[in-house]
Design a protein around this motif. Structure first.
Motif, PDB file in Angstrom:
ATOM      1  N   ASP A  68       0.653  -1.156  -0.001  1.00  0.00           N
ATOM      2  CA  ASP A  68       0.106   0.006   0.119  1.00  0.00           C
ATOM      3  C   ASP A  68       0.811   1.165  -0.006  1.00  0.00           C
ATOM      4  O   ASP A  68       2.240   1.162   0.421  1.00  0.00           O
ATOM      5  CB  ASP A  68      -1.016  -0.056   1.158  1.00  0.00           C
ATOM      6  N   GLU A  69       0.269   2.479  -0.443  1.00  0.00           N
ATOM      7  CA  GLU A  69       1.024   3.704  -0.669  1.00  0.00           C
ATOM      8  C   GLU A  69       1.745   3.973   0.577  1.00  0.00           C
ATOM      9  O   GLU A  69       3.121   4.368   0.540  1.00  0.00           O
ATOM     10  CB  GLU A  69       0.434   4.698  -1.092  1.00  0.00           C
ATOM     11  N   SER A  70       1.064   3.913   1.927  1.00  0.00           N
ATOM     12  CA  SER A  70       1.795   4.365   2.987  1.00  0.00           C
ATOM     13  C   SER A  70       3.146   3.551   3.253  1.00  0.00           C
ATOM     14  O   SER A  70       3.876   3.953   3.759  1.00  0.00           O
ATOM     15  CB  SER A  70       0.648   4.321   4.156  1.00  0.00           C
ATOM     16  N   TYR A  71       3.017   2.204   3.171  1.00  0.00           N
ATOM     17  CA  TYR A  71       4.143   1.438   3.259  1.00  0.00           C
ATOM     18  C   TYR A  71       5.371   1.660   2.460  1.00  0.00           C
ATOM     19  O   TYR A  71       6.521   1.942   2.737  1.00  0.00           O
ATOM     20  CB  TYR A  71       3.905  -0.228   3.045  1.00  0.00           C
ATOM     21  N   LEU A  72       5.082   1.964   1.220  1.00  0.00           N
ATOM     22  CA  LEU A  72       5.928   2.442   0.115  1.00  0.00           C
ATOM     23  C   LEU A  72       6.764   3.821   0.448  1.00  0.00           C
ATOM     24  O   LEU A  72       7.781   3.940   0.327  1.00  0.00           O
ATOM     25  CB  LEU A  72       5.387   2.373  -1.129  1.00  0.00           C
ATOM     26  N   HIS A  73       5.680   4.498   1.102  1.00  0.00           N
ATOM     27  CA  HIS A  73       6.497   5.886   1.448  1.00  0.00           C
ATOM     28  C   HIS A  73       7.062   5.959   2.864  1.00  0.00           C
ATOM     29  O   HIS A  73       7.528   6.814   3.096  1.00  0.00           O
ATOM     30  CB  HIS A  73       5.111   6.784   1.580  1.00  0.00           C
ATOM     31  N   THR A  74       7.320   4.612   3.236  1.00  0.00           N
ATOM     32  CA  THR A  74       8.258   4.657   4.515  1.00  0.00           C
ATOM     33  C   THR A  74       9.653   4.599   4.230  1.00  0.00           C
ATOM     34  O   THR A  74      10.381   4.556   4.978  1.00  0.00           O
ATOM     35  CB  THR A  74       7.919   3.478   5.274  1.00  0.00           C
ATOM     36  N   ILE A  75       9.801   4.248   2.737  1.00  0.00           N
ATOM     37  CA  ILE A  75      11.436   4.165   2.340  1.00  0.00           C
ATOM     38  C   ILE A  75      11.990   5.713   2.618  1.00  0.00           C
ATOM     39  O   ILE A  75      11.500   6.663   2.036  1.00  0.00           O
ATOM     40  CB  ILE A  75      11.452   3.866   0.998  1.00  0.00           C
ATOM     41  N   ASN A  76      13.115   5.812   3.226  1.00  0.00           N
ATOM     42  CA  ASN A  76      13.567   7.158   3.452  1.00  0.00           C
ATOM     43  C   ASN A  76      14.537   7.573   2.356  1.00  0.00           C
ATOM     44  O   ASN A  76      14.784   6.759   1.437  1.00  0.00           O
ATOM     45  CB  ASN A  76      14.333   7.168   4.831  1.00  0.00           C
ATOM     46  N   ASP A  77      14.933   8.874   2.323  1.00  0.00           N
ATOM     47  CA  ASP A  77      15.689   9.395   1.345  1.00  0.00           C
ATOM     48  C   ASP A  77      16.886   8.920   1.076  1.00  0.00           C
ATOM     49  O   ASP A  77      17.518   8.629  -0.119  1.00  0.00           O
ATOM     50  CB  ASP A  77      15.830  10.947   1.571  1.00  0.00           C
ATOM     51  N   LYS A  78      17.578   8.350   2.165  1.00  0.00           N
ATOM     52  CA  LYS A  78      18.889   7.907   2.130  1.00  0.00           C
ATOM     53  C   LYS A  78      18.678   6.221   1.383  1.00  0.00           C
ATOM     54  O   LYS A  78      19.708   6.112   0.470  1.00  0.00           O
ATOM     55  CB  LYS A  78      19.415   7.571   3.507  1.00  0.00           C
ATOM     56  N   ASP A  79      17.827   5.621   1.398  1.00  0.00           N
ATOM     57  CA  ASP A  79      17.603   4.442   0.590  1.00  0.00           C
ATOM     58  C   ASP A  79      17.342   4.870  -0.834  1.00  0.00           C
ATOM     59  O   ASP A  79      17.955   3.999  -1.720  1.00  0.00           O
ATOM     60  CB  ASP A  79      16.430   3.588   1.373  1.00  0.00           C
ATOM     61  N   VAL A  80      16.603   5.604  -1.151  1.00  0.00           N
ATOM     62  CA  VAL A  80      16.305   6.197  -2.553  1.00  0.00           C
ATOM     63  C   VAL A  80      17.571   6.673  -2.963  1.00  0.00           C
ATOM     64  O   VAL A  80      17.845   6.071  -4.250  1.00  0.00           O
ATOM     65  CB  VAL A  80      15.265   7.344  -2.550  1.00  0.00           C
ATOM     66  N   VAL A  81      18.433   7.478  -2.294  1.00  0.00           N
ATOM     67  CA  VAL A  81      19.780   7.809  -3.096  1.00  0.00           C
ATOM     68  C   VAL A  81      20.556   6.685  -3.201  1.00  0.00           C
ATOM     69  O   VAL A  81      21.416   6.795  -4.367  1.00  0.00           O
ATOM     70  CB  VAL A  81      20.148   9.091  -2.120  1.00  0.00           C
ATOM     71  N   ALA A  82      20.700   5.644  -2.316  1.00  0.00           N
ATOM     72  CA  ALA A  82      21.522   4.545  -2.336  1.00  0.00           C
ATOM     73  C   ALA A  82      21.325   3.807  -3.668  1.00  0.00           C
ATOM     74  O   ALA A  82      22.113   3.182  -4.269  1.00  0.00           O
ATOM     75  CB  ALA A  82      21.115   3.621  -1.382  1.00  0.00           C
ATOM     76  N   GLN A  83      20.045   3.824  -4.196  1.00  0.00           N
ATOM     77  CA  GLN A  83      19.716   3.088  -5.490  1.00  0.00           C
ATOM     78  C   GLN A  83      19.142   4.191  -6.427  1.00  0.00           C
ATOM     79  O   GLN A  83      18.520   3.688  -7.589  1.00  0.00           O
ATOM     80  CB  GLN A  83      18.562   2.035  -5.100  1.00  0.00           C
ATOM     81  N   LEU A  84      19.689   5.322  -6.459  1.00  0.00           N
ATOM     82  CA  LEU A  84      19.079   6.230  -7.520  1.00  0.00           C
ATOM     83  C   LEU A  84      19.491   6.247  -8.809  1.00  0.00           C
ATOM     84  O   LEU A  84      18.742   6.206  -9.722  1.00  0.00           O
ATOM     85  CB  LEU A  84      19.625   7.618  -6.802  1.00  0.00           C
ATOM     86  N   ASP A  85      20.839   5.593  -9.102  1.00  0.00           N
ATOM     87  CA  ASP A  85      21.198   5.338 -10.313  1.00  0.00           C
ATOM     88  C   ASP A  85      20.226   4.264 -11.144  1.00  0.00           C
ATOM     89  O   ASP A  85      19.456   4.798 -12.274  1.00  0.00           O
ATOM     90  CB  ASP A  85      22.266   4.633 -10.615  1.00  0.00           C
ATOM     91  N   GLU A  86      19.744   2.982 -10.524  1.00  0.00           N
ATOM     92  CA  GLU A  86      18.866   2.178 -10.845  1.00  0.00           C
ATOM     93  C   GLU A  86      17.444   2.699 -10.991  1.00  0.00           C
ATOM     94  O   GLU A  86      16.728   2.397 -12.135  1.00  0.00           O
ATOM     95  CB  GLU A  86      18.863   0.783  -9.988  1.00  0.00           C
ATOM     96  N   ILE A  87      16.882   3.554 -10.158  1.00  0.00           N
ATOM     97  CA  ILE A  87      15.731   4.115 -10.033  1.00  0.00           C
ATOM     98  C   ILE A  87      15.528   5.226 -11.300  1.00  0.00           C
ATOM     99  O   ILE A  87      14.580   4.987 -12.167  1.00  0.00           O
ATOM    100  CB  ILE A  87      15.519   4.823  -8.812  1.00  0.00           C
TER     101      ILE A  87
END
Length: 192
Positions: A68-87
């Motif tokens: 659900d969207e609320s679970y997906l939005h628990t991913i923090n900025d640091k985790d997104v940045v760590a995989q930013l190239d792939e994203i």
């Protein structure tokens, strides 16, 4: 494995049954890559006119029922940045080209995080310098396109596989740890 999938499904509040095998996932990835690669090859070297378009709901539909969207939005900025190239590579591939503003909006929509342009644009420039992206400068924006679909797939797939494996191992350890904790609690209460 079935116990792990069931626990994972409960943890992420999935409403649908998650029944898949490694070969199912591999088949989906291969079919998706082949369809994208064929379309890319048929298009040739001509550069179609760029039109800004929103990321379709189809791009996130594969998560429907799993997260659900609320679970997906628990991913923090640091985790997104760590995989930013792939994203970024996957979002650009899905869109068949995108500008930075669209990518920032997509990341906000998918992960509920507001990355700054100062975080995203250096990644885009590095990917372009590495030959993963073609960059076209238009009047007030730069449009990024995948330069080689096969190389992109070869870059992203191992990273995704590592993340999935890492997540499943951690989840299995959590399940085992919780089971041991509950067993210890029962043993202690039986001794009293």
């Amino acid at each position: 494995m079935e116990r792990l999938i069931e626990e994972l499904r409960k943890e992420i509040k999935a409403d649908t049954e998650m029944t898949f095998t490694v070969s199912d996932v591999d088949s989906l990835l291969t079919a998706d890559f082949e369809s994208k690669h064929t379309a890319h090859s048929e298009r040739g070297n001509s550069s179609p006119q760029y039109t800004e378009t929103p990321l379709t709901d189809d791009a996130v539909a594969t998560m429907d029922g799993w997260l659900d969207e609320s679970y997906l939005h628990t991913i923090n900025d640091k985790d997104v940045v760590a995989q930013l190239d792939e994203i970024l590579l996957l979002l650009i591939a899905i869109r068949d080209g995108a500008c930075g503003k669209e990518l920032l909006q997509d990341i906000r929509r998918l992960f509920g995080t507001d990355l700054s342009p100062g975080t995203v644009y250096p990644h885009l420039n590095d990917l372009a310098d590495e030959g993963m992206l073609d960059m076209t400068e238009l009047a007030k924006r730069k449009v990024y396109r995948i330069s080689d679909a096969e190389a992109t797939f070869d870059t992203v797939e191992p990273a995704v596989n590592r993340l999935v494996t890492f997540s499943l191992v951690l989840k299995a350890l959590m399940i085992d740890c919780n089971a041991r904790y509950l067993q210890t609690q029962r043993s202690e209460s039986n001794e009293r």
